[in-house]
Scaffold this motif. Sequence first.
Motif, PDB file in Angstrom:
ATOM      1  N   SER A 235     106.482  74.401 -46.131  1.00 59.79           N
ATOM      2  CA  SER A 235     107.002  73.411 -46.765  1.00 59.79           C
ATOM      3  C   SER A 235     106.957  72.346 -45.489  1.00 59.79           C
ATOM      4  O   SER A 235     106.966  70.937 -45.785  1.00 59.79           O
ATOM      5  CB  SER A 235     108.460  73.367 -47.186  1.00 59.79           C
ATOM      6  N   LEU A 236     106.819  72.614 -44.396  1.00 57.03           N
ATOM      7  CA  LEU A 236     106.674  71.801 -43.201  1.00 57.03           C
ATOM      8  C   LEU A 236     105.408  71.215 -43.115  1.00 57.03           C
ATOM      9  O   LEU A 236     105.231  70.279 -42.275  1.00 57.03           O
ATOM     10  CB  LEU A 236     107.241  72.617 -42.023  1.00 57.03           C
ATOM     11  N   ILE A 237     104.360  71.826 -43.442  1.00 59.20           N
ATOM     12  CA  ILE A 237     102.857  71.302 -43.401  1.00 59.20           C
ATOM     13  C   ILE A 237     102.550  70.119 -44.309  1.00 59.20           C
ATOM     14  O   ILE A 237     103.131  70.048 -45.290  1.00 59.20           O
ATOM     15  CB  ILE A 237     102.014  72.487 -43.776  1.00 59.20           C
ATOM     16  N   ASP A 238     101.855  69.371 -43.600  1.00 55.96           N
ATOM     17  CA  ASP A 238     101.232  68.070 -44.216  1.00 55.96           C
ATOM     18  C   ASP A 238     100.119  68.448 -44.622  1.00 55.96           C
ATOM     19  O   ASP A 238      99.116  68.518 -43.949  1.00 55.96           O
ATOM     20  CB  ASP A 238     101.311  66.912 -43.630  1.00 55.96           C
ATOM     21  N   PRO A 239      99.742  68.590 -45.936  1.00 54.87           N
ATOM     22  CA  PRO A 239      98.448  69.064 -46.656  1.00 54.87           C
ATOM     23  C   PRO A 239      97.536  68.167 -46.589  1.00 54.87           C
ATOM     24  O   PRO A 239      96.489  68.543 -46.500  1.00 54.87           O
ATOM     25  CB  PRO A 239      98.723  69.438 -47.961  1.00 54.87           C
ATOM     26  N   ALA A 240      97.661  66.989 -46.291  1.00 52.76           N
ATOM     27  CA  ALA A 240      96.835  65.984 -45.948  1.00 52.76           C
ATOM     28  C   ALA A 240      96.455  65.523 -44.478  1.00 52.76           C
ATOM     29  O   ALA A 240      95.573  64.893 -44.382  1.00 52.76           O
ATOM     30  CB  ALA A 240      97.245  64.456 -46.337  1.00 52.76           C
ATOM     31  N   LYS A 241      96.769  66.560 -43.579  1.00 49.71           N
ATOM     32  CA  LYS A 241      96.467  66.642 -42.101  1.00 49.71           C
ATOM     33  C   LYS A 241      96.296  67.897 -41.875  1.00 49.71           C
ATOM     34  O   LYS A 241      96.807  68.670 -41.052  1.00 49.71           O
ATOM     35  CB  LYS A 241      97.626  65.926 -41.394  1.00 49.71           C
ATOM     36  N   ILE A 242      94.802  68.385 -41.966  1.00 50.30           N
ATOM     37  CA  ILE A 242      94.399  69.703 -41.845  1.00 50.30           C
ATOM     38  C   ILE A 242      93.224  69.327 -41.188  1.00 50.30           C
ATOM     39  O   ILE A 242      92.215  68.702 -41.387  1.00 50.30           O
ATOM     40  CB  ILE A 242      93.996  70.473 -43.033  1.00 50.30           C
ATOM     41  N   ALA A 243      92.948  70.261 -39.932  1.00 54.64           N
ATOM     42  CA  ALA A 243      91.741  70.223 -38.966  1.00 54.64           C
ATOM     43  C   ALA A 243      91.347  71.631 -38.949  1.00 54.64           C
ATOM     44  O   ALA A 243      92.210  72.480 -38.840  1.00 54.64           O
ATOM     45  CB  ALA A 243      91.928  69.341 -37.928  1.00 54.64           C
ATOM     46  N   MET A 244      90.117  71.932 -38.253  1.00 52.37           N
ATOM     47  CA  MET A 244      89.563  73.067 -37.955  1.00 52.37           C
ATOM     48  C   MET A 244      88.908  73.333 -36.686  1.00 52.37           C
ATOM     49  O   MET A 244      88.038  72.323 -36.396  1.00 52.37           O
ATOM     50  CB  MET A 244      88.585  73.869 -39.279  1.00 52.37           C
ATOM     51  N   VAL A 245      89.240  74.192 -35.854  1.00 52.65           N
ATOM     52  CA  VAL A 245      88.565  74.007 -34.570  1.00 52.65           C
ATOM     53  C   VAL A 245      88.102  75.538 -34.264  1.00 52.65           C
ATOM     54  O   VAL A 245      88.695  76.535 -34.682  1.00 52.65           O
ATOM     55  CB  VAL A 245      89.910  73.909 -33.596  1.00 52.65           C
ATOM     56  N   GLY A 246      86.711  75.778 -33.986  1.00 58.10           N
ATOM     57  CA  GLY A 246      86.430  77.120 -33.622  1.00 58.10           C
ATOM     58  C   GLY A 246      85.257  77.026 -32.758  1.00 58.10           C
ATOM     59  O   GLY A 246      85.208  76.096 -31.985  1.00 58.10           O
ATOM     60  N   GLN A 247      85.358  78.508 -31.935  1.00 60.66           N
ATOM     61  CA  GLN A 247      84.448  78.418 -30.829  1.00 60.66           C
ATOM     62  C   GLN A 247      83.313  79.396 -31.117  1.00 60.66           C
ATOM     63  O   GLN A 247      83.474  80.305 -32.057  1.00 60.66           O
ATOM     64  CB  GLN A 247      85.242  79.502 -29.862  1.00 60.66           C
ATOM     65  N   SER A 248      82.306  79.132 -30.632  1.00 59.16           N
ATOM     66  CA  SER A 248      80.978  79.898 -31.112  1.00 59.16           C
ATOM     67  C   SER A 248      80.682  79.732 -32.512  1.00 59.16           C
ATOM     68  O   SER A 248      80.645  78.770 -33.125  1.00 59.16           O
ATOM     69  CB  SER A 248      81.026  81.233 -30.327  1.00 59.16           C
ATOM     70  N   LEU A 249      80.631  81.159 -32.850  1.00 57.15           N
ATOM     71  CA  LEU A 249      80.296  81.200 -34.267  1.00 57.15           C
ATOM     72  C   LEU A 249      81.571  80.571 -35.373  1.00 57.15           C
ATOM     73  O   LEU A 249      81.186  79.803 -36.449  1.00 57.15           O
ATOM     74  CB  LEU A 249      80.120  82.644 -34.945  1.00 57.15           C
ATOM     75  N   GLY A 250      82.753  80.421 -34.859  1.00 53.26           N
ATOM     76  CA  GLY A 250      83.858  79.848 -35.341  1.00 53.26           C
ATOM     77  C   GLY A 250      83.690  78.394 -35.271  1.00 53.26           C
ATOM     78  O   GLY A 250      84.150  77.752 -36.136  1.00 53.26           O
ATOM     79  N   GLY A 251      83.081  77.657 -34.288  1.00 52.93           N
ATOM     80  CA  GLY A 251      82.627  76.538 -34.567  1.00 52.93           C
ATOM     81  C   GLY A 251      81.703  76.209 -35.541  1.00 52.93           C
ATOM     82  O   GLY A 251      81.827  75.073 -36.060  1.00 52.93           O
ATOM     83  N   ALA A 252      80.872  76.753 -35.506  1.00 51.82           N
ATOM     84  CA  ALA A 252      79.742  76.750 -36.766  1.00 51.82           C
ATOM     85  C   ALA A 252      80.433  76.808 -37.973  1.00 51.82           C
ATOM     86  O   ALA A 252      79.930  76.074 -38.942  1.00 51.82           O
ATOM     87  CB  ALA A 252      78.576  77.817 -36.528  1.00 51.82           C
ATOM     88  N   ALA A 253      81.386  77.793 -38.106  1.00 49.74           N
ATOM     89  CA  ALA A 253      82.163  77.881 -39.262  1.00 49.74           C
ATOM     90  C   ALA A 253      82.890  76.506 -39.793  1.00 49.74           C
ATOM     91  O   ALA A 253      83.236  76.325 -40.854  1.00 49.74           O
ATOM     92  CB  ALA A 253      83.014  79.036 -39.411  1.00 49.74           C
ATOM     93  N   ALA A 254      83.367  75.922 -38.648  1.00 51.71           N
ATOM     94  CA  ALA A 254      84.098  74.500 -38.916  1.00 51.71           C
ATOM     95  C   ALA A 254      83.268  73.529 -39.820  1.00 51.71           C
ATOM     96  O   ALA A 254      83.630  72.904 -40.626  1.00 51.71           O
ATOM     97  CB  ALA A 254      84.411  73.840 -37.614  1.00 51.71           C
ATOM     98  N   VAL A 255      81.824  73.623 -39.525  1.00 52.65           N
ATOM     99  CA  VAL A 255      81.158  72.367 -40.078  1.00 52.65           C
ATOM    100  C   VAL A 255      80.653  73.206 -41.418  1.00 52.65           C
ATOM    101  O   VAL A 255      80.908  72.459 -42.659  1.00 52.65           O
ATOM    102  CB  VAL A 255      79.642  72.652 -39.396  1.00 52.65           C
ATOM    103  N   ALA A 256      80.546  74.566 -41.527  1.00 46.96           N
ATOM    104  CA  ALA A 256      80.455  74.930 -42.937  1.00 46.96           C
ATOM    105  C   ALA A 256      81.503  74.941 -43.789  1.00 46.96           C
ATOM    106  O   ALA A 256      81.536  74.466 -45.260  1.00 46.96           O
ATOM    107  CB  ALA A 256      80.323  76.444 -42.985  1.00 46.96           C
ATOM    108  N   THR A 257      82.709  74.941 -43.488  1.00 42.29           N
ATOM    109  CA  THR A 257      84.025  74.798 -44.089  1.00 42.29           C
ATOM    110  C   THR A 257      84.235  73.447 -44.495  1.00 42.29           C
ATOM    111  O   THR A 257      84.722  73.090 -45.594  1.00 42.29           O
ATOM    112  CB  THR A 257      85.339  75.280 -43.326  1.00 42.29           C
ATOM    113  N   MET A 258      83.995  72.442 -43.535  1.00 42.54           N
ATOM    114  CA  MET A 258      84.074  70.858 -43.843  1.00 42.54           C
ATOM    115  C   MET A 258      83.129  70.756 -44.993  1.00 42.54           C
ATOM    116  O   MET A 258      83.582  69.830 -45.974  1.00 42.54           O
ATOM    117  CB  MET A 258      83.950  70.089 -42.655  1.00 42.54           C
ATOM    118  N   LEU A 259      82.046  71.007 -45.277  1.00 41.61           N
ATOM    119  CA  LEU A 259      81.017  70.867 -46.236  1.00 41.61           C
ATOM    120  C   LEU A 259      81.576  71.466 -47.680  1.00 41.61           C
ATOM    121  O   LEU A 259      81.171  70.827 -48.606  1.00 41.61           O
ATOM    122  CB  LEU A 259      79.798  71.662 -46.092  1.00 41.61           C
TER     123      LEU A 259
END
Length: 396
Positions: A235-259
Amino acid sequence: MRHALALRGGLAAAGLAALTATACAPPATPRSDVTPTASRPTGPATLPAPTGTRPVGTTSLYLKDTSRPDPWVPEVKARELKVTLWYPAREREGTRAAYMTPKESELILKGKRVTSAPYDILSRTRTNAFTGAKPSGAEGGLPLVVLSPGFTMPPTTLTALAEDLAAGGYVVAAVHHTYENYATTFPGGRIAECVACDSDTDFGFGTRVVGIRAADVSFVLDRLTGSDAKWEGSSLIDPAKIAMVGQSLGGAAAVATMLEDPRVRAGVNMDGTTYARIPKSGLSRPFLFLGSSGHPPGGRDNSWDRDWKLLTGWKRWLLLPKGDHQAFTDVPLLADVLGIKNPSDLSASRSTELTRTYVRAFLDLHLRRTPQPLLDGPSPRYPEVEFCTPGRKACG
């Protein structure tokens, strides 16, 4: 172009330690042995204290997505996921969190062929978070940051960043993408090992993995926000303020997730070749490329040039010329205790400081709307960071 996968070939061609070999070498390159330091291993390691003022709590969630079978082990009819959470806490209470279990440490070091230190050494790493501490914050007042690690690496290796963000008022959710790292421990002591490691030379592997991770993250967001939330602090989370940070393949996954998921409002790719293709209409949400000259994306990779043109919103491309692929993780902080060489020309403390500073500035700007002059251009406080201009062969 070299791939941004942690293919088991690692960085042998560069003569670097096997532990640093996540997501960057071509499939044909054999995995290297460890490059030892000049001295014996020391230990255990202590993670640097967060720069924020809030106490940090941590806990783990165990989730089951019954809508799909596991993509790596199809006979398992539901995708099981472990999520490690860090968050602002009311006070420093409970027990200091373990970095990982002794068995996880053993399997990771064996997987990376690190034989220069006791196999349980990583489990003795001193953290700054407390298991069982009560979450603190106003209802709907905390932004959420999802972390995704490099291939074969547990999200534990992003703990220094996660603790810093939590101390600064963020909820951080690190996803253990099951069967994609050497050890994920589930309740009862059951361990899922790296099944995907047997497929990392398959055609289209990178595209497949980022698609799996995007589905993982969307499912995790469903369970952290909304009516079916599974965490006491949701309940503390603001669902309108979400970001993703990834390293290496996790960084690639950030792009895929945002799409795939519009709930992710901003993204950071730390040194990962991207695979999901941005449509010609572009991606208008804020995005940060944070790369190193020791790995193709920053130094440089065709996928970043390709995607840069399709990022139509706020964007930056920053480079650490003296950094290495693992400069954005805890690996440099652990190198001495493992008796391996830190391949970066930056000290472990400095690479951690730079990663924390620039990732936090990006998140504060786009999730909290706090002005960040640091992101407007080069800073004399951080001369190691270069601002890149697309279309040029190199920065600087």
